[in-house]
Design an enzyme around this catalytic site. Structure first.
Site, PDB file in Angstrom:
ATOM      1  N   ASP A   1     -43.158  -2.200  13.389  1.00 14.52           N
ATOM      2  CA  ASP A   1     -43.891  -2.162  11.559  1.00 14.52           C
ATOM      3  C   ASP A   1     -43.109  -1.631  10.445  1.00 14.52           C
ATOM      4  O   ASP A   1     -42.715  -0.836  10.120  1.00 14.52           O
ATOM      5  CB  ASP A   1     -44.387  -0.983  12.049  1.00 14.52           C
ATOM      6  N   SER A   2     -41.797  -1.589  10.832  1.00 17.67           N
ATOM      7  CA  SER A   2     -40.631  -1.543  10.355  1.00 17.67           C
ATOM      8  C   SER A   2     -40.514  -2.140   8.862  1.00 17.67           C
ATOM      9  O   SER A   2     -39.822  -1.922   7.879  1.00 17.67           O
ATOM     10  CB  SER A   2     -39.210  -1.781  11.291  1.00 17.67           C
TER      11      SER A   2
ATOM     12  N   ASP B   1     -46.390  -5.155  16.559  1.00 15.18           N
ATOM     13  CA  ASP B   1     -46.221  -3.672  16.649  1.00 15.18           C
ATOM     14  C   ASP B   1     -47.222  -3.757  15.638  1.00 15.18           C
ATOM     15  O   ASP B   1     -48.117  -3.516  14.831  1.00 15.18           O
ATOM     16  CB  ASP B   1     -44.996  -3.611  15.601  1.00 15.18           C
TER      17      ASP B   1
ATOM     18  N   LYS C   1     -47.047  -3.860  20.682  1.00 18.03           N
ATOM     19  CA  LYS C   1     -46.318  -2.785  20.831  1.00 18.03           C
ATOM     20  C   LYS C   1     -46.501  -1.794  20.781  1.00 18.03           C
ATOM     21  O   LYS C   1     -47.333  -1.381  19.638  1.00 18.03           O
ATOM     22  CB  LYS C   1     -44.551  -2.907  20.160  1.00 18.03           C
TER      23      LYS C   1
ATOM     24  N   GLU D   1     -46.042   2.909  20.559  1.00 22.66           N
ATOM     25  CA  GLU D   1     -44.598   3.685  20.946  1.00 22.66           C
ATOM     26  C   GLU D   1     -45.890   4.918  21.836  1.00 22.66           C
ATOM     27  O   GLU D   1     -46.965   5.048  21.275  1.00 22.66           O
ATOM     28  CB  GLU D   1     -44.442   3.970  18.865  1.00 22.66           C
TER      29      GLU D   1
ATOM     30  N   GLU E   1     -35.066   3.068  22.354  1.00 21.11           N
ATOM     31  CA  GLU E   1     -34.614   3.752  21.039  1.00 21.11           C
ATOM     32  C   GLU E   1     -33.626   5.175  21.292  1.00 21.11           C
ATOM     33  O   GLU E   1     -35.095   6.181  21.832  1.00 21.11           O
ATOM     34  CB  GLU E   1     -35.770   3.816  19.594  1.00 21.11           C
TER      35      GLU E   1
HETATM   36  O1  KIV Z   1     -40.423  -1.695  14.087  1.00 20.69           O
HETATM   37  C1  KIV Z   1     -39.803  -2.081  14.547  1.00 20.69           C
HETATM   38  O2  KIV Z   1     -38.284  -2.441  14.047  1.00 20.69           O
HETATM   39  C2  KIV Z   1     -38.854  -1.747  15.768  1.00 20.69           C
HETATM   40  C3  KIV Z   1     -38.266  -1.505  16.834  1.00 20.69           C
HETATM   41  C4  KIV Z   1     -36.968  -0.630  16.127  1.00 20.69           C
HETATM   42  C5  KIV Z   1     -37.931  -1.452  18.019  1.00 20.69           C
HETATM   43  O3  KIV Z   1     -40.206  -0.928  16.467  1.00 20.69           O
END
Ligand code: KIV
Length: 295
Positions: free
Chosen positions: A59-60, A98, A128, A130, A197
């Site tokens: 989600d980055s 994510d 993924k 969180e 993280e």
């Molecule tokens: O969104 C992302 O890039 C992440 C990584 C930092 C693991 O969750």
């Protein structure tokens, strides 16, 4: 579109990653898991062909590609759009998507439907999410529905408002105990791997020893079973100072900037395009024109 795993063709699968954890850390056959983020077709294809094990559509994407100032505004549709593009570039690596903030925080059935969209519409092989202890029920529901889940504990950027900023987690004994409990809960709920993280390497090492699923660290030291970085951090394509763990392997920001400056200069000075870079009227057409003018 999805890429179905076939035995022996080198495709990275969830069972294969679990098997790597089974090999003792000091075994010569134990291979660390490599993971990078990707958000589009060309970079996904390049990293897949370069041999990365896991491609994460993080989600980055909201921050590094779309310019949001946190990961919170990213929508489900935006995340699906980028996952579909990455799917078209990835054949060998395991593709993990994510889930964006808000897509799994409410009703369990709705969260399950959202996760299924990543698998059915975008071709993700896992999602993924969180959070630790508080995601137990959700992780169980997703794994019951045959969706492999990668957990994510320690610094969870979607909790930035609750945490009061992006800070290293687990530094006090009580905080470390909580991160350890989170990791164990994620494992107990059925996740196949956990991202750790921003935490002390000693804590990440302890978690890595105490769970049977692979840990993938980002700012969590070298003892994790694998490592992940945000692609734009490692390639020098971000505008802020990267965190200390984000080793820079290239400075593509400078390369792009120089190329664009050079292009502008060449256009202004008439050095671009040259005759060799131009199309030409065929001689037969030129001759006909000359005859017509002469008449
Ligand atoms: O969104 C992302 O890039 C992440 C990584 C930092 C693991 O969750």
């Amino acid at each position: 579109m999805s890429i179905l795993p076939r035995q022996g063709d080198g495709k990275i699968t969830v069972p294969e990653l679990l098997q790597r954890k089974d090999l003792a850390a000091d075994s010569p056959n134990q291979k660390k898991i490599t993971c990078l983020t990707a958000y589009d077709y060309p970079t996904a294809r390049l990293m897949d062909e370069a041999g990365v094990d896991v491609v994460l559509v993080g989600d980055s994407v909201g921050m590094v590609m779309l310019g949001y100032d946190s990961t919170l505004p990213l929508t489900l549709d935006e995340a699906l759009h980028h996952t579909k593009a990455v799917r078209r570039g990835v054949r060998r690596a395991l593709l993990v998507a994510d889930m964006p903030y808000g897509s799994y925080h409410g009703d369990l059935n709705e969260s399950l439907r959202n996760a299924m969209r990543f698998v059915k519409e975008a071709g993700a092989e896992a999602v993924k999410i969180e959070g630790g202890e508080r995601r137990l029920e959700l992780i169980s529901r997703l794994t019951e529905a045959e969706i492999p889940v990668m957990g994510h504990v320690g610094l969870t950027p979607q909790s930035v408002n609750a945490l009061g900023g992006y800070r290293v987690q687990g530094k006090s004994p009580a905080a470390a105990e909580q991160v350890l409990r989170d990791a164990r809960s994620v494992e107990a709920a059925g996740a196949f791997a956990i991202v750790l993280e921003a935490m002390p390497r000693e804590l990440a090492a302890e978690i890595t020893r105490s769970v049977r699923i692979p840990t993938i660290g980002i700012g969590a030291g070298p003892e994790c079973d694998g490592q992940v970085l945000v692609l734009h951090d490692m390639l020098g394509l971000t505008f802020e100072e990267p965190p200390k763990f984000a080793r820079r392997y290239a400075n593509l920001g400078e390369v792009i900037s120089q190329a664009v400056h050079q292009y502008c200069e060449d256009v202004q000075s008439g050095r671009f395009p040259t005759d060799a870079e131009s199309y030409h009227t065929p001689a037969s057409v030129k001759n006909r024109k000359a005859i017509a003018i002469a008449r």
